[in-house]
Design a protein around this motif. Sequence first.
Motif, PDB file in Angstrom:
ATOM      1  N   THR A 170     -19.242  20.933  25.857  1.00  0.00           N
ATOM      2  CA  THR A 170     -18.482  21.902  25.071  1.00  0.00           C
ATOM      3  C   THR A 170     -17.535  21.236  24.084  1.00  0.00           C
ATOM      4  O   THR A 170     -17.039  21.878  23.165  1.00  0.00           O
ATOM      5  CB  THR A 170     -17.656  22.818  25.993  1.00  0.00           C
ATOM      6  OG1 THR A 170     -16.799  22.018  26.810  1.00  0.00           O
ATOM      7  CG2 THR A 170     -18.569  23.642  26.886  1.00  0.00           C
ATOM      8  N   THR A 171     -17.285  19.947  24.254  1.00  0.00           N
ATOM      9  CA  THR A 171     -16.358  19.257  23.364  1.00  0.00           C
ATOM     10  C   THR A 171     -16.526  17.752  23.521  1.00  0.00           C
ATOM     11  O   THR A 171     -17.128  17.276  24.481  1.00  0.00           O
ATOM     12  CB  THR A 171     -14.897  19.652  23.667  1.00  0.00           C
ATOM     13  OG1 THR A 171     -14.031  19.059  22.697  1.00  0.00           O
ATOM     14  CG2 THR A 171     -14.467  19.192  25.039  1.00  0.00           C
ATOM     15  N   GLY A 172     -16.007  16.993  22.555  1.00  0.00           N
ATOM     16  CA  GLY A 172     -15.944  15.548  22.680  1.00  0.00           C
ATOM     17  C   GLY A 172     -17.223  14.832  22.287  1.00  0.00           C
ATOM     18  O   GLY A 172     -18.153  15.394  21.722  1.00  0.00           O
ATOM     19  N   LEU A 173     -17.272  13.531  22.606  1.00  0.00           N
ATOM     20  CA  LEU A 173     -18.413  12.680  22.295  1.00  0.00           C
ATOM     21  C   LEU A 173     -19.587  12.994  23.219  1.00  0.00           C
ATOM     22  O   LEU A 173     -19.408  13.578  24.287  1.00  0.00           O
ATOM     23  CB  LEU A 173     -18.009  11.209  22.439  1.00  0.00           C
ATOM     24  CG  LEU A 173     -16.989  10.682  21.423  1.00  0.00           C
ATOM     25  CD1 LEU A 173     -16.497   9.304  21.845  1.00  0.00           C
ATOM     26  CD2 LEU A 173     -17.592  10.618  20.032  1.00  0.00           C
ATOM     27  N   PRO A 174     -20.815  12.596  22.822  1.00  0.00           N
ATOM     28  CA  PRO A 174     -21.970  12.828  23.688  1.00  0.00           C
ATOM     29  C   PRO A 174     -21.773  12.214  25.073  1.00  0.00           C
ATOM     30  O   PRO A 174     -21.252  11.108  25.215  1.00  0.00           O
ATOM     31  CB  PRO A 174     -23.107  12.130  22.938  1.00  0.00           C
ATOM     32  CG  PRO A 174     -22.697  12.179  21.500  1.00  0.00           C
ATOM     33  CD  PRO A 174     -21.204  12.010  21.521  1.00  0.00           C
TER      34      PRO A 174
ATOM     35  N   VAL B 247     -20.084   7.105   6.547  1.00  0.00           N
ATOM     36  CA  VAL B 247     -20.516   7.741   7.795  1.00  0.00           C
ATOM     37  C   VAL B 247     -22.026   7.644   7.951  1.00  0.00           C
ATOM     38  O   VAL B 247     -22.548   7.331   9.032  1.00  0.00           O
ATOM     39  CB  VAL B 247     -20.061   9.217   7.835  1.00  0.00           C
ATOM     40  CG1 VAL B 247     -20.627   9.922   9.071  1.00  0.00           C
ATOM     41  CG2 VAL B 247     -18.543   9.310   7.827  1.00  0.00           C
ATOM     42  N   ALA B 248     -22.754   7.885   6.862  1.00  0.00           N
ATOM     43  CA  ALA B 248     -24.220   7.865   6.916  1.00  0.00           C
ATOM     44  C   ALA B 248     -24.763   6.512   7.356  1.00  0.00           C
ATOM     45  O   ALA B 248     -25.825   6.434   7.987  1.00  0.00           O
ATOM     46  CB  ALA B 248     -24.798   8.245   5.553  1.00  0.00           C
TER      47      ALA B 248
ATOM     48  N   SER C 213     -14.153  10.230  14.530  1.00  0.00           N
ATOM     49  CA  SER C 213     -13.740   8.868  14.914  1.00  0.00           C
ATOM     50  C   SER C 213     -14.249   7.844  13.904  1.00  0.00           C
ATOM     51  O   SER C 213     -13.567   6.847  13.615  1.00  0.00           O
ATOM     52  CB  SER C 213     -14.249   8.535  16.318  1.00  0.00           C
ATOM     53  OG  SER C 213     -15.656   8.412  16.343  1.00  0.00           O
ATOM     54  N   ILE C 214     -15.437   8.082  13.359  1.00  0.00           N
ATOM     55  CA  ILE C 214     -15.970   7.172  12.341  1.00  0.00           C
ATOM     56  C   ILE C 214     -15.153   7.280  11.056  1.00  0.00           C
ATOM     57  O   ILE C 214     -14.781   6.272  10.448  1.00  0.00           O
ATOM     58  CB  ILE C 214     -17.459   7.480  12.067  1.00  0.00           C
ATOM     59  CG1 ILE C 214     -18.294   7.166  13.317  1.00  0.00           C
ATOM     60  CG2 ILE C 214     -17.965   6.663  10.882  1.00  0.00           C
ATOM     61  CD1 ILE C 214     -19.731   7.622  13.213  1.00  0.00           C
ATOM     62  N   LEU C 215     -14.849   8.503  10.648  1.00  0.00           N
ATOM     63  CA  LEU C 215     -14.029   8.686   9.447  1.00  0.00           C
ATOM     64  C   LEU C 215     -12.666   8.022   9.601  1.00  0.00           C
ATOM     65  O   LEU C 215     -12.167   7.362   8.675  1.00  0.00           O
ATOM     66  CB  LEU C 215     -13.858  10.178   9.156  1.00  0.00           C
ATOM     67  CG  LEU C 215     -15.064  10.896   8.529  1.00  0.00           C
ATOM     68  CD1 LEU C 215     -14.872  12.398   8.601  1.00  0.00           C
ATOM     69  CD2 LEU C 215     -15.259  10.450   7.070  1.00  0.00           C
ATOM     70  N   ARG C 216     -12.043   8.182  10.756  1.00  0.00           N
ATOM     71  CA  ARG C 216     -10.714   7.592  10.969  1.00  0.00           C
ATOM     72  C   ARG C 216     -10.751   6.067  10.990  1.00  0.00           C
ATOM     73  O   ARG C 216      -9.710   5.418  10.821  1.00  0.00           O
ATOM     74  CB  ARG C 216     -10.100   8.133  12.264  1.00  0.00           C
ATOM     75  CG  ARG C 216      -9.571   9.558  12.140  1.00  0.00           C
ATOM     76  CD  ARG C 216      -8.688   9.918  13.324  1.00  0.00           C
ATOM     77  NE  ARG C 216      -9.434   9.971  14.562  1.00  0.00           N
ATOM     78  CZ  ARG C 216      -9.990  11.059  15.075  1.00  0.00           C
ATOM     79  NH1 ARG C 216      -9.863  12.220  14.439  1.00  0.00           N
ATOM     80  NH2 ARG C 216     -10.656  11.023  16.203  1.00  0.00           N
ATOM     81  N   SER C 217     -11.931   5.504  11.223  1.00  0.00           N
ATOM     82  CA  SER C 217     -12.040   4.034  11.243  1.00  0.00           C
ATOM     83  C   SER C 217     -12.064   3.444   9.828  1.00  0.00           C
ATOM     84  O   SER C 217     -11.940   2.232   9.655  1.00  0.00           O
ATOM     85  CB  SER C 217     -13.310   3.610  12.007  1.00  0.00           C
ATOM     86  OG  SER C 217     -14.486   3.912  11.256  1.00  0.00           O
ATOM     87  N   HIS C 218     -12.220   4.314   8.812  1.00  0.00           N
ATOM     88  CA  HIS C 218     -12.201   3.832   7.427  1.00  0.00           C
ATOM     89  C   HIS C 218     -10.765   3.448   7.067  1.00  0.00           C
ATOM     90  O   HIS C 218      -9.820   4.201   7.345  1.00  0.00           O
ATOM     91  CB  HIS C 218     -12.724   4.912   6.477  1.00  0.00           C
ATOM     92  CG  HIS C 218     -13.000   4.407   5.096  1.00  0.00           C
ATOM     93  ND1 HIS C 218     -11.995   4.169   4.179  1.00  0.00           N
ATOM     94  CD2 HIS C 218     -14.168   4.070   4.477  1.00  0.00           C
ATOM     95  CE1 HIS C 218     -12.527   3.724   3.056  1.00  0.00           C
ATOM     96  NE2 HIS C 218     -13.850   3.657   3.212  1.00  0.00           N
TER      97      HIS C 218
ATOM     98  N   GLU D  27      -6.403  10.749   8.652  1.00  0.00           N
ATOM     99  CA  GLU D  27      -6.810  11.747   9.643  1.00  0.00           C
ATOM    100  C   GLU D  27      -8.041  12.479   9.127  1.00  0.00           C
ATOM    101  O   GLU D  27      -8.270  12.559   7.902  1.00  0.00           O
ATOM    102  CB  GLU D  27      -5.660  12.726   9.913  1.00  0.00           C
ATOM    103  CG  GLU D  27      -5.953  13.787  10.956  1.00  0.00           C
ATOM    104  CD  GLU D  27      -6.325  13.231  12.324  1.00  0.00           C
ATOM    105  OE1 GLU D  27      -7.438  12.664  12.439  1.00  0.00           O
ATOM    106  OE2 GLU D  27      -5.529  13.371  13.261  1.00  0.00           O
ATOM    107  N   ALA D  28      -8.814  13.026  10.039  1.00  0.00           N
ATOM    108  CA  ALA D  28     -10.031  13.734   9.636  1.00  0.00           C
ATOM    109  C   ALA D  28     -10.376  14.805  10.655  1.00  0.00           C
ATOM    110  O   ALA D  28     -10.069  14.679  11.850  1.00  0.00           O
ATOM    111  CB  ALA D  28     -11.193  12.758   9.480  1.00  0.00           C
ATOM    112  N   ALA D  29     -11.015  15.855  10.179  1.00  0.00           N
ATOM    113  CA  ALA D  29     -11.538  16.905  11.047  1.00  0.00           C
ATOM    114  C   ALA D  29     -12.891  17.332  10.497  1.00  0.00           C
ATOM    115  O   ALA D  29     -13.106  17.344   9.278  1.00  0.00           O
ATOM    116  CB  ALA D  29     -10.583  18.101  11.095  1.00  0.00           C
ATOM    117  N   VAL D  30     -13.803  17.677  11.402  1.00  0.00           N
ATOM    118  CA  VAL D  30     -15.161  18.061  10.999  1.00  0.00           C
ATOM    119  C   VAL D  30     -15.518  19.395  11.640  1.00  0.00           C
ATOM    120  O   VAL D  30     -15.236  19.622  12.821  1.00  0.00           O
ATOM    121  CB  VAL D  30     -16.193  16.984  11.411  1.00  0.00           C
ATOM    122  CG1 VAL D  30     -17.613  17.450  11.087  1.00  0.00           C
ATOM    123  CG2 VAL D  30     -15.896  15.656  10.709  1.00  0.00           C
TER     124      VAL D  30
END
Length: 570
Positions: free
Chosen positions: A222-226, A533-534, A487-492, A497-500
């Motif tokens: 329902t939430t979080g990483l795989p 990200v890609a 998490s990938i976006l924030r590593s740039h 901060e980022a939200a998807v």
Amino acid sequence: MHGLPRKLFFRELKKIKWQRKFATTAARRDEFILKSTLPDVVIPKMSITEKLWQDKSSFWNLVALESVETKKTYTYEQLHRYSANFATFLLKHGLKPGDVVAVMLPNCPEFPVAALGTLQAGCVLATINHIYKEFEVGHHATIAEPKIIVTIPECYDSVVKGLKSAKNNSKIVIVEHANTKTPSGTIKYSEIAENGDADYALLDKIERNEDDIALIPFSSGTTGLPKGVQITYKNILAAMEIMQRKETCFPKLSSSTFQDIVPCILPFYHIYGMIVTLLGHLSKGCKLVTLSSFSASLYLNLLKTQDVTLLYVVPPVAILLGKHPDVSSEHFRKVRHVICGAAPLAASDAEAILEKSNGNLEFSQGYGTTETTSLASVWFKGTKIEDYDCSGVPMASIKLKFIDPLNGNTIPIGQTGEICVGGPVIMKGYHKNLESTKDCMTEDGFFKTGDLGHYCDKPGHGLKITDRIKELIKVKGLQVAPAELESILRSHPKVAEAAVIGVPHEFYGEIPKAFVILKKDVKIPAGELQDFVASKVASFKRIEEVVFVNDIPKTASGKILRRDLKKMYA
């Protein structure tokens, strides 16, 4: 779980006037639980491979698998032999029952050999999407800790880098292609499976308990990483028995004069492809025609040139079949059933297929999750369906209930709430993640799906999915975890901060859209972030749009309010 963040997330639901009549006794509470009208199945005391080969004498010499692209085929006799060879290799090269073997392959005849061989050796099968890159492979390897990984040359670099990031020393088995060089230091699949030897005396000694883990597919929950989902032997045997009930058994047992033909476009690494398509149809002796990746032209040509009898699809493919101008009744001339799952489909899209087929087939939506091992609901064969938006009725041994997502209280059948599923197919838990396991289970053992819906008991109606609580995005029926992309976006180095979120898409269902706060006094083109990200994720996870913002709405505890983002921007 039911604190301030969850209340804020569901504040709109407060407007709904629940009309409940709660009771305090256990017997009264049962009135809020919807049980299948079919008798419970009896779970057999046997191994998965014994169950799979129960009726093999009817189809031993028939073609089991055929690749559309390479034309490679395996008969059922070859599939049985090569799987045993693969299992023997595992045991004679240091693996023990309970060790993990990861399979990172596209749909191909070799996939079930590695999968069934792993199970026959008593090892645990972990599946990985073959288009995953280093970051994703590393995440999966960290959780599953495989001792061996089976893949193709095209994935080798991502596998090596991913295993290195996970500090994993797995041996690598390569399924070779003609005219393709096999990387040095790897093991050739053909040598151990197609040209190996089986030690049946050794294999016959393997014993596993019904509560032992057999399979670890991955789900975002329902939430979080795989997260790795622990599917037990009991779960799989129960699912196979449930699917073989005559009311919900779509394939027919093959013989010398008849064989169902099933295109396999649903990836075998996905629970739908693995349990429903693969195990559910190999056990009946069907001919499974594999596509390594979806191609509309190859798929439609297959429907025209072979006498296809059963179609298992996801919404984008169903929409294609209903709307593509070249699709006609000729494509459905032998098709008896079309079953659609993985995400909701509009009734109009189902009706478009029925219209093109001249009404000569039955269409059914089914509902299930990775955590429920297989389908939990589907339409019984022969049902006169009144509402094609609905996903059928509970299958044998399955129970459904609905809870208020604000407080977790059970609500009466017929009212909208979070769908919860109970029965012998419910996973053991999330691998190495006790907290997430506790969060997704009710006290009485139901799995909280994160989907909102209700059940209508009028004839021809049933379970209807109305919304999604869980954060994950469904792209072409595949799960995309917002937290992973964030998490990938924030590593740039330029991102603060980022939200998807997922936004609607006519063909794909949803696509990811990102909201980014840049660090002070820096600029970067949106396309550069999309490319960043890609380069780290599978193609279906790519961010389609980036919006630069000054603020991202969050709760007091820091949880991103995705629903607010959707209201504001989507």
